[in-house]
Scaffold this motif. Structure first.
Motif, mmCIF file in Angstrom:
data_model
loop_
_atom_site.group_PDB
_atom_site.id
_atom_site.type_symbol
_atom_site.label_atom_id
_atom_site.label_comp_id
_atom_site.label_asym_id
_atom_site.label_seq_id
_atom_site.Cartn_x
_atom_site.Cartn_y
_atom_site.Cartn_z
ATOM 1 N N ALA A 1 -19.092 3.625 -1.764
ATOM 2 C CA ALA A 1 -19.000 3.685 -0.306
ATOM 3 C C ALA A 1 -18.292 2.450 0.245
ATOM 4 O O ALA A 1 -17.497 2.547 1.185
ATOM 5 N N GLN A 2 -18.543 1.286 -0.333
ATOM 6 C CA GLN A 2 -17.891 0.066 0.139
ATOM 7 C C GLN A 2 -16.400 0.093 -0.143
ATOM 8 O O GLN A 2 -15.597 -0.307 0.680
ATOM 9 N N SER A 3 -16.013 0.577 -1.319
ATOM 10 C CA SER A 3 -14.584 0.614 -1.636
ATOM 11 C C SER A 3 -13.863 1.651 -0.779
ATOM 12 O O SER A 3 -12.688 1.501 -0.477
ATOM 13 N N ALA A 4 -14.562 2.715 -0.378
ATOM 14 C CA ALA A 4 -13.936 3.743 0.453
ATOM 15 C C ALA A 4 -13.770 3.262 1.889
ATOM 16 O O ALA A 4 -12.917 3.758 2.620
ATOM 17 N N GLN A 5 -14.546 2.285 2.316
ATOM 18 C CA GLN A 5 -14.492 1.816 3.692
ATOM 19 C C GLN A 5 -13.381 0.789 3.912
ATOM 20 O O GLN A 5 -13.037 0.496 5.043
ATOM 21 N N LYS A 6 -12.809 0.233 2.848
ATOM 22 C CA LYS A 6 -11.738 -0.751 3.009
ATOM 23 C C LYS A 6 -10.502 -0.056 3.562
ATOM 24 O O LYS A 6 -10.082 0.983 3.056
ATOM 25 N N PRO A 7 -9.900 -0.618 4.616
ATOM 26 C CA PRO A 7 -8.711 0.031 5.180
ATOM 27 C C PRO A 7 -7.506 -0.158 4.258
ATOM 28 O O PRO A 7 -7.355 -1.179 3.595
ATOM 29 N N LEU A 8 -6.677 0.848 4.227
ATOM 30 C CA LEU A 8 -5.451 0.781 3.448
ATOM 31 C C LEU A 8 -4.419 -0.047 4.207
ATOM 32 O O LEU A 8 -4.405 -0.066 5.438
ATOM 33 N N PRO A 9 -3.545 -0.733 3.494
ATOM 34 C CA PRO A 9 -2.514 -1.503 4.192
ATOM 35 C C PRO A 9 -1.566 -0.577 4.961
ATOM 36 O O PRO A 9 -1.263 0.529 4.520
ATOM 37 N N THR A 10 -1.125 -1.036 6.107
ATOM 38 C CA THR A 10 -0.221 -0.211 6.908
ATOM 39 C C THR A 10 1.179 -0.238 6.302
ATOM 40 O O THR A 10 1.597 -1.224 5.708
ATOM 41 N N ASP B 1 -24.239 2.377 -7.804
ATOM 42 C CA ASP B 1 -22.907 2.979 -7.936
ATOM 43 C C ASP B 1 -22.466 3.637 -6.638
ATOM 44 O O ASP B 1 -21.298 3.544 -6.241
ATOM 45 N N SER B 2 -23.388 4.305 -5.977
ATOM 46 C CA SER B 2 -23.068 4.967 -4.713
ATOM 47 C C SER B 2 -22.680 3.944 -3.645
ATOM 48 O O SER B 2 -21.722 4.155 -2.884
ATOM 49 N N ASN B 3 -23.416 2.833 -3.585
ATOM 50 C CA ASN B 3 -23.092 1.785 -2.613
ATOM 51 C C ASN B 3 -21.718 1.174 -2.895
ATOM 52 O O ASN B 3 -20.951 0.912 -1.970
ATOM 53 N N GLN B 4 -21.406 0.948 -4.167
ATOM 54 C CA GLN B 4 -20.092 0.398 -4.511
ATOM 55 C C GLN B 4 -18.981 1.365 -4.123
ATOM 56 O O GLN B 4 -17.932 0.960 -3.610
#
Length: 85
Positions: A33-42, A28-31
């Motif tokens: 962290a991965q979702s938090a690392q995705k950049p938001l669209p500009t 769960d922690s890895n998931q």
């Protein structure tokens, strides 16, 4: 001696449960962290606030005053009309 064997079995069962819980928490922690690392669209803010010309601006229907109705004689309907004979 059997008490020691029972305690050992209970400890092993608890250790297995703890390992499963740890693996689930790490997954769960890895998931997360991965979702938090995705950049938001500009976002393009050049036209964030549009200011159309006055002729194109319209009020919502509930804020617009109704246009007066006129009868065939050109008199406004709904107002007091003084007719003298």
């Amino acid at each position: 001696m059997s008490e020691d064997a029972d305690r050992l079995d209970a400890s092993r069962d608890q250790l297995d449960k703890d390992k499963q819980t740890l693996a689930a928490n790490q997954r769960d922690s890895n998931q997360a962290a991965q979702s938090a690392q995705k950049p938001l669209p500009t976002v393009n803010l050049t036209r964030a606030i549009e200011n159309p010309p006055r002729s194109e601006q319209q009020l919502p229907a509930d804020l617009v005053a109704p246009k007066p109705q006129v009868n065939t004689l050109g008199q406004t309907i709904g107002k007091f009309i003084n007719i003298t004979a």
